[in-house]
Structure formats: structure tokens, C-alpha cells
Design an enzyme around this catalytic site. Structure first.
Site, short mmCIF file in Angstrom:
data_model
loop_
_atom_site.label_atom_id
_atom_site.label_comp_id
_atom_site.label_asym_id
_atom_site.label_seq_id
_atom_site.Cartn_x
_atom_site.Cartn_y
_atom_site.Cartn_z
N GLU A 126 0.85 -1.19 0.00
CA GLU A 126 0.00 0.00 0.00
C GLU A 126 0.88 1.24 0.00
O GLU A 126 1.24 1.77 1.04
CB GLU A 126 -0.94 0.00 1.20
CG GLU A 126 -2.02 1.07 1.08
CD GLU A 126 -2.99 1.11 2.23
OE1 GLU A 126 -4.01 1.81 2.09
OE2 GLU A 126 -2.75 0.46 3.25
N ARG A 223 -23.03 11.17 -13.16
CA ARG A 223 -22.33 11.65 -14.36
C ARG A 223 -20.83 11.39 -14.30
O ARG A 223 -20.12 11.68 -15.26
CB ARG A 223 -22.57 13.16 -14.54
CG ARG A 223 -24.01 13.52 -14.89
CD ARG A 223 -24.13 14.96 -15.35
NE ARG A 223 -25.53 15.31 -15.61
CZ ARG A 223 -26.35 15.86 -14.74
NH1 ARG A 223 -25.90 16.15 -13.51
NH2 ARG A 223 -27.60 16.14 -15.05
N ASP A 270 -8.09 -3.39 7.78
CA ASP A 270 -7.24 -2.19 7.71
C ASP A 270 -6.83 -1.77 9.12
O ASP A 270 -6.71 -0.58 9.43
CB ASP A 270 -7.95 -1.04 6.98
CG ASP A 270 -7.00 0.03 6.47
OD1 ASP A 270 -5.77 -0.18 6.54
OD2 ASP A 270 -7.46 1.10 6.03
#
Length: 377
Positions: A126, A223, A270
Site C-alpha cells: 500500500e 455523471r 485495515d
């Protein structure tokens, strides 16, 4: 070695719960599903596979990137005690000189497989190839553009461990990086400001995973569907979900479940070094993290990783309305498949390693077995 037999269980087999029994020989499941009349009576307990966390930074005050092997052992013992029998620790956005020793420690743990420890089966890389605008709790001082040669060096440090390589594909050279790295391991989109077209191009180039869905990426708009929209319509893409009610609202967790299905979601924790600890100050990638109850934040208020382990995340997911059989799959088989180890762990099936958990009907952990042996308290 003598065959160990068990009966009267509510067994998680072939992705559903069924009454029956099972047997174990030489650390692996032998027979699954049929009752064992002379087996140990489990009194109707749930029996599920050992969980697999593919995105966890630490616990018990220790972080994977501390580069301390004893600290890594501490992590692995905590995971095992809490039903996470396999894991892939996540690194942070840090210099290569810090990451390389941590990866080497992971390779050592993988080779040694000490007793009483969760088995390390991969690394989630990560960082540091992330967008500054979506850095989240990653350290901005060490962000950089994708560097294939750096990736190769870290992969070598990791030895035989599977890598999940995170990247923001909109960065200079990002798509080319995806094309090269995806030939060697799984590539995940993460900490990215990519729009729909860029994300779609990254998936076409070989990316096949999304790190902590919703977090550190643009929202899905009608959109501008972004990474989430591009991932949702691609059946080859899997996603991670931190279903803790803090990183992800329960309605958003249910939406992800309905959109991606139980086959494509991996529950992850996490978890940070503060997992399993009292409120106070901890560290992530050289930055202070303040834990207040169950919420971990940077000093500027940015939400960091979680303070919960994967078993707790799975319980919360069920409380959110995710069916229990689906939540178990999302915390066991699916992450095993992402790491490419589904023929070794992640299910209760003949021939697989006998990592399993005995739980109450309401999903409270009672006992952990690894390779068929009960974990000592």
C-alpha cells in the site's frame, strides 16, 4: 497420525451452513459433511474456515513497517488468537529503505511458520505510488510516481510471498506500471483520483482489485461513476470493504453487497497498531494516530485505519444486514482466492489445511484450530 473426528456441528461447507460432521488427518480435512458417530460432539456449534485478512497494518502497538521481527510475531499471534489464521500485512507510504526490511521479515515469517502464529501468505504493498489528493492517512512526504524497478526490488525482498500491488493509475506512467506488474502479481487501484475512463483503462491493462472501496477515491456520481463504477461493471474485479460502520456506512456496505455480490467482496480490517489497545497515541507511517474509543484519526482529523480485527469486522457486517454465510465467504474464501491460495486455505473441504473456528450460533468465537490442532489460550 490418528484421524480426529467431529460431529453435531453446523458446518460451513460449499458456502452454506449444513448440519454434519467432519474429520481431520495430518493437519488437513479428510471427510467433510457426513456425521462422525464416534467423533467429538460440538453441540451444534458453528464451524467456519479460519479467516484471512489481506489488508492489516498491525495490532498490539506494533506495525508491520516497524521492521521488527519480534513485532511481526506479536501481530501474528494476535491474529491467530482472534480467528485470523492467515494474513497479508499492508505496508505504508515510506522510503524503500524502510519497506525492504519489513518485506524481508515477512519472507522470514513465511519460511519459519512458528507455532501459535497466523500464517503470512502475502503482502499488500500500500504505497508509495499514490495521488496526493487522495492520500488519506498515507504520509505525503514519501509519495512518488510508479517505479517498476522499485517494485521488483521489493518483490525480491518478499521472496515467495504473493503481492497485492496498489497504485493510482492516473499518475505519470501509471497504466504502463499496471501492464508490467499485473504480469507478476495482482494490481489494485488505491488512493486514487482516477476518473471512470482511467480506471477502466487500468482494468483493461491488468488491474483486478480495488483497495478499501469508497475510501480514498472519488465518490460514484451519476455523471462521473469513477473507480467504483468501472469496478462494478467488470466481473473480473474484486474489492475490499471495511465494514466497521466508521469507514463505511451500513447502507453503503449493503449497497456494495448488492452491487458486487458475495463472490467479489473481501472483508478487510485495515487495522492499525492501535488494534487491541486502549485509547491513546500510536503511529502509522511515521505519523501520529490518535485512538479515541474505536475511532483512529490523524492529528488533522483524517480518519486512519481501523481499531478492529477481521473477526470483529465480520460480526459488524452481519449486524449491518449482510447474510452470515456471505460474510464468512467474504472473510475467508474470497481473500484466499485473491492471494491465489484457495487450494490450500479459505474453505472447509477435503485436502485443504484444517484451519477452522468453532463459534456460537450468534457468531461468537469459542476456539481456534490451525492445521487441525487447537490453539493454546
Amino acid at each position: 497420525m490418528a484421524v480426529k473426528k467431529y460431529r453435531n456441528a453446523l458446518l460451513y461447507h460449499e458456502f452454506s451452513f449444513r448440519k454434519g460432521g467432519f474429520s481431520v488427518e495430518d493437519g488437513r480435512f479428510l471427510q467433510v459433511g457426513l456425521e462422525e458417530p464416534d467423533g467429538e460432539d460440538l453441540h451444534g456449534a458453528l464451524v467456519i474456515p479460519g479467516l484471512i485478512d489481506i489488508h492489516t497494518h498491525g495490532n498490539s502497538g506494533c506495525d508491520f513497517c516497524d521492521g521488527d521481527y519480534e513485532g511481526l510475531l506479536t501481530l501474528a499471534k494476535f491474529y491467530a488468537k482472534n480467528g485470523i489464521t492467515s494474513f497479508a500485512p499492508a505496508s505504508n507510504t515510506l522510503p524503500e529503505g524502510v519497506l525492504s526490511p519489513a518485506f524481508q521479515n515477512a519472507a522470514r515469517l513465511h519460511a519459519e511458520k512458528p507455532a501459535g502464529c497466523s500464517v503470512i501468505r502475502g503482502i499488500q504493498m500500500e504505497g508509495p505510488f499514490f495521488a496526493e489528493s487522495k492520500k488519506g492517512a498515507q504520509n505525503p512526504a514519501h509519495l512518488r510516481n510508479p517505479d517498476f524497478e522499485m517494485f521488483l526490488r521489493l518483490k525480491e525482498a518478499a521472496g515467495d510471498l504473493q503481492i497485492i500491488a496498489d497504485v493510482a493509475p492516473e499518475l505519470p506512467g501509471g497504466i504502463e506500471y499496471v501492464e508490467k506488474v499485473s504480469k507478476l502479481c495482482r494490481v489494485s487501484l488505491a488512493h486514487t483520483a482516477a476518473d471512470y475512463d482511467t480506471a477502466r483503462a487500468a482494468f483493461a491493462a491488468g488491474a483486478s482489485h480495488v483497495t478499501h472501496l469508497y475510501n480514498c477515491m472519488p465518490p460514484m456520481l451519476h455523471r462521473a461513476p469513477g473507480v467504483i463504477g468501472a469496478a462494478c461493471e467488470n466481473p473480473k474485479v474484486t474489492v475490499e470493504l471495511i465494514a466497521d460502520g466508521l469507514h463505511t456506512h451500513p447502507a453503503a456496505a449493503r449497497l456494495a453487497y448488492n452491487a458486487f455480490g458475495k463472490e467479489r467482496i473481501c472483508l478487510v480490517s485495515d487495522s492499525l497498531s492501535c488494534c487491541g489497545c486502549k485509547s491513546g497515541v500510536y503511529f502509522l507511517g511515521g505519523q501520529e494516530v490518535v485512538l479515541d474509543g474505536t475511532l483512529a484519526r490523524l492529528k488533522d482529523g483524517t480518519i486512519a485505519g481501523s481499531a478492529n480485527h477481521l473477526f470483529g469486522i465480520m460480526q459488524i457486517a452481519v449486524s449491518m444486514g449482510i447474510p452470515m454465510d456471505a460474510a464468512v465467504r467474504m472473510a475467508s474464501y474470497n481473500p484466499a482466492k485473491v492471494l491465489g491460495v484457495e487450494n490450500e486455505v479459505g474453505s472447509i473441504a477435503p485436502g485443504l489445511l484444517a484451519d477452522f473456528l468453532v463459534c456460537t450460533p450468534d457468531l461468537q468465537l469459542q476456539k481456534v484450530y490451525m492445521a487441525g490442532e487447537p490453539l493454546e489460550a
